[in-house]
Design a protein around this motif. Structure first.
Motif, mmCIF file in Angstrom:
data_model
loop_
_atom_site.group_PDB
_atom_site.id
_atom_site.type_symbol
_atom_site.label_atom_id
_atom_site.label_comp_id
_atom_site.label_asym_id
_atom_site.label_seq_id
_atom_site.Cartn_x
_atom_site.Cartn_y
_atom_site.Cartn_z
ATOM 1 N N LEU A 44 62.621 82.024 1.294
ATOM 2 C CA LEU A 44 63.422 82.435 0.145
ATOM 3 C C LEU A 44 64.883 82.146 0.445
ATOM 4 N N ASN A 45 65.442 81.195 -0.277
ATOM 5 C CA ASN A 45 66.813 80.768 -0.063
ATOM 6 C C ASN A 45 67.802 81.587 -0.884
ATOM 7 N N LYS A 46 67.442 81.871 -2.149
ATOM 8 C CA LYS A 46 68.367 82.572 -3.027
ATOM 9 C C LYS A 46 67.607 83.265 -4.160
ATOM 10 N N ILE A 47 68.123 84.425 -4.572
ATOM 11 C CA ILE A 47 67.594 85.160 -5.719
ATOM 12 C C ILE A 47 68.609 85.025 -6.837
ATOM 13 N N CYS A 48 68.160 84.545 -7.990
ATOM 14 C CA CYS A 48 69.048 84.317 -9.129
ATOM 15 C C CYS A 48 68.597 85.152 -10.319
ATOM 16 N N LYS A 49 69.535 85.536 -11.149
ATOM 17 C CA LYS A 49 69.302 86.299 -12.377
ATOM 18 C C LYS A 49 68.710 87.668 -12.077
ATOM 19 N N LYS A 50 68.302 88.400 -13.110
ATOM 20 C CA LYS A 50 67.804 89.762 -12.931
ATOM 21 C C LYS A 50 66.659 90.071 -13.889
ATOM 22 N N GLY A 51 65.917 91.116 -13.543
ATOM 23 C CA GLY A 51 64.820 91.588 -14.393
ATOM 24 C C GLY A 51 63.729 90.553 -14.586
ATOM 25 N N GLU A 52 63.234 90.429 -15.815
ATOM 26 C CA GLU A 52 62.160 89.492 -16.122
ATOM 27 C C GLU A 52 62.603 88.035 -16.018
ATOM 28 N N LYS A 53 63.904 87.790 -15.960
ATOM 29 C CA LYS A 53 64.430 86.431 -15.848
ATOM 30 C C LYS A 53 64.724 86.046 -14.399
ATOM 31 N N THR A 54 64.344 86.892 -13.449
ATOM 32 C CA THR A 54 64.612 86.621 -12.037
ATOM 33 C C THR A 54 63.982 85.302 -11.622
ATOM 34 N N GLU A 55 64.749 84.521 -10.882
ATOM 35 C CA GLU A 55 64.294 83.245 -10.344
ATOM 36 C C GLU A 55 64.460 83.267 -8.832
ATOM 37 N N LEU A 56 63.478 82.707 -8.127
ATOM 38 C CA LEU A 56 63.529 82.624 -6.684
ATOM 39 C C LEU A 56 63.670 81.163 -6.289
ATOM 40 N N GLU A 57 64.712 80.864 -5.537
ATOM 41 C CA GLU A 57 64.916 79.510 -5.014
ATOM 42 C C GLU A 57 64.317 79.492 -3.614
ATOM 43 N N ILE A 58 63.299 78.664 -3.419
ATOM 44 C CA ILE A 58 62.635 78.604 -2.123
ATOM 45 C C ILE A 58 62.662 77.189 -1.573
ATOM 46 N N ILE A 59 62.511 77.110 -0.256
ATOM 47 C CA ILE A 59 62.329 75.836 0.422
ATOM 48 C C ILE A 59 60.917 75.887 0.998
ATOM 49 N N PRO A 60 59.990 75.097 0.432
ATOM 50 C CA PRO A 60 58.614 75.119 0.928
ATOM 51 C C PRO A 60 58.553 74.709 2.403
ATOM 52 N N HIS A 61 57.579 75.258 3.126
ATOM 53 C CA HIS A 61 57.411 74.941 4.544
ATOM 54 C C HIS A 61 57.226 73.441 4.734
ATOM 55 N N GLY A 62 57.973 72.862 5.666
ATOM 56 C CA GLY A 62 57.858 71.440 5.971
ATOM 57 C C GLY A 62 58.560 70.529 4.984
ATOM 58 N N GLU A 63 59.330 71.073 4.072
ATOM 59 C CA GLU A 63 60.023 70.279 3.051
ATOM 60 C C GLU A 63 61.530 70.412 3.225
ATOM 61 N N SER A 64 62.260 69.479 2.632
ATOM 62 C CA SER A 64 63.720 69.577 2.646
ATOM 63 C C SER A 64 64.268 69.781 1.240
ATOM 64 N N LYS A 65 63.392 69.856 0.257
ATOM 65 C CA LYS A 65 63.834 70.078 -1.124
ATOM 66 C C LYS A 65 63.720 71.547 -1.486
ATOM 67 N N LYS A 66 64.487 71.959 -2.479
ATOM 68 C CA LYS A 66 64.443 73.325 -2.977
ATOM 69 C C LYS A 66 63.625 73.358 -4.262
ATOM 70 N N GLU A 67 62.944 74.466 -4.485
ATOM 71 C CA GLU A 67 62.210 74.687 -5.725
ATOM 72 C C GLU A 67 62.670 76.009 -6.312
ATOM 73 N N ILE A 68 62.697 76.092 -7.630
ATOM 74 C CA ILE A 68 63.062 77.335 -8.307
ATOM 75 C C ILE A 68 61.852 77.812 -9.103
ATOM 76 N N TRP A 69 61.464 79.059 -8.858
ATOM 77 C CA TRP A 69 60.312 79.662 -9.521
ATOM 78 C C TRP A 69 60.736 80.934 -10.229
ATOM 79 N N GLN A 70 60.310 81.078 -11.473
ATOM 80 C CA GLN A 70 60.574 82.300 -12.235
ATOM 81 C C GLN A 70 59.458 83.302 -11.969
ATOM 82 N N VAL A 71 59.812 84.592 -11.928
ATOM 83 C CA VAL A 71 58.785 85.613 -11.706
ATOM 84 C C VAL A 71 57.777 85.632 -12.857
ATOM 85 N N ALA A 72 58.157 85.126 -14.007
ATOM 86 C CA ALA A 72 57.263 85.100 -15.173
ATOM 87 C C ALA A 72 56.029 84.230 -14.950
#
Length: 83
Positions: A44-72
């Motif tokens: 988990l690189n960064k937590i963005c926004k709040k509540g139902e709009k929360t987004e998690l910016e992660i770096i998958p294992h073995g990767e150098s790119k970032k992905e953003i996933w919404q809790v929805a």
């Protein structure tokens, strides 16, 4: 959808599959399943926004790119710490 109980600076609390409150902080290794059943793991690189709009910016294992996933799009109770 993952239900965010508390969202604070650089951390959030969610209810896990056992019904317990789990605190997740930036920098932790996490895992979750999407509503379609895909398993996602990464740091988990960064937590963005709040509540139902929360987004998690992660770096998958073995990767150098970032992905953003919404809790929805996360399956209920699936967000957990990956040890």
């Amino acid at each position: 959808m993952v239900m965010v109980q508390t969202d604070a600076f650089k951390s959030l609390e969610v209810i896990n599959k056992d019904g317990d409150i789990l605190r997740i902080d930036e920098g932790m290794n996490i895992k979750f399943s999407t509503e379609t059943g895909e398993l996602i793991k990464g740091k988990l690189n960064k937590i963005c926004k709040k509540g139902e709009k929360t987004e998690l910016e992660i770096i998958p294992h073995g990767e150098s790119k970032k992905e953003i996933w919404q809790v929805a799009v996360m399956a209920e109770g699936s967000l957990d710490i990956d040890e």
